[in-house]
Design a protein around this motif. Structure first.
Motif: not given
Length: 334
Positions: A10-11, A13-16, A63, A92, A95, A117, A119, A146
């Protein structure tokens, strides 16, 4: 037994991004899917246990699309993928996860992919075409993406459209139509290709009109004059004050998909900014009526339509305020 998914840590800073897994048996079908998706920025092929490189092809707009082609995943299900993700803590998380399926093989026109997804607490899978997946990928950084995926779940659920009779086998007519089926049937469907040079980023703090044809400055001036016309007869109003007009030769001959890929939502983006990007291309500037190309970023993502220059000052505010939807304007494209 399936190999671990080729996911990086995981980054900070979130990378989509997305994860596309080859779970079918037909390599020709798989290659067709990849061809339709195009040469997307941040796309990384990962076969077997090969390491996945970083996704930062453009450092300021990151991305990631990981394409996993591993024979151990053939025949895998949504449940198998979900279980594998749970066994890789700290990795990571994409999405959107896309799987090839028997339906991908059987429907050669649309090549539907099974998508979901992770999430959501409850996994709701749906059908989506490769080109619609690619356009959605390009718009993942936008707040409305989203919401668009939620609409995909409601519109094209993976459940059968109707109950089958006893011993009846499902066929293509038994399923909901995948999202993006209209794209796949176009004579010139959208497909991202790498630009010849790096393009500037486009901040979406205000509505955007991007010029991509630079053969006629007088036509560009005429277009701006039509766009600036007062709305509803208010002579004190100049709509250009509410629009960012990008007149940068770096975008010469850029495709709609390349422009779309450079749009970055502004952190202070106002509620009245429309989720659509406007392009003044060769058709706009050389044709009658100065019909501008519009690229939706949330509803029918990437499925372009045209609108007259004189209508822009009405369309954008109404879209931004949700007084109207894309469907209200798509019908004006004649």
């Amino acid at each position: 037994m399936c190999s671990p998914l080729p996911l990086p840590p995981e980054d900070a800073v979130r990378v989509p991004g997305m994860l596309l897994i080859h779970t079918g048996d037909d390599d020709d079908v798989w290659n067709d899917v990849l061809s339709r998706m195009g040469e997307l920025p941040g796309m990384r092929q990962a076969a077997g246990h090969e390491a996945v490189a970083d996704a930062a092809t453009q450092p300021s707009l990151r991305r990631r699309l990981i394409v996993a082609h591993d024979p151990t995943w053939r025949g895998a299900t949504v449940e198998d993928v979900t279980a594998a993700l749970e066994q890789q803590p700290g990795a990571w998380v994409p999405n959107l996860i896309l799987l090839t399926d028997d339906r991908t093989t059987n429907n050669a026109q649309a090549r539907p992919l099974l998508a979901y997804t992770c999430y959501q607490k409850d996994v709701d899978s749906f059908w989506i075409t490769p080109r619609q997946s690619a356009m959605t990928y390009l718009a993942l950084g936008h707040p409305g993406a989203s919401w668009a995926i939620e609409r995909f779940v409601d519109t094209a659920p993976a459940d059968l459209e109707y109950d089958l009779e006893e011993d009846e086998e499902p066929d293509e007519e038994s399923f909901y139509e995948p999202m993006g089926v209209e794209m796949e049937s176009l004579a010139n469907p959208p497909r991202y290709t790498r630009p010849a040079h790096e393009l500037p980023l486009l901040d979406h703090e205000w509505d955007l009109l991007v010029r991509t044809d630079f053969t006629d400055d007088a036509a560009w001036g005429s277009l701006l004059q039509q766009v600036s016309q007062p709305v509803n007869g208010d002579t004190s109003d100049n709509f250009l004050d509410q629009l960012t007009c990008v007149n940068d030769p770096a975008f010469a001959d850029a495709t709609p998909e390349q422009v779309m890929a450079q749009v970055r939502p502004h952190p202070d983006r106002g509620d009245t900014v429309a989720d659509v990007i406007l392009i003044a291309d060769a058709t706009t500037l050389r044709g009658s009526g100065h019909r501008v190309l519009a690229i939706p970023l949330t509803d029918d993502i990437g499925l372009t339509f045209r609108v007259g220059a004189g209508q822009i000052g009405t369309m954008l505010p109404n879209l931004g305020l949700s007084n109207q939807g894309i469907e209200d304007w798509r019908g004006s494209d004649t």
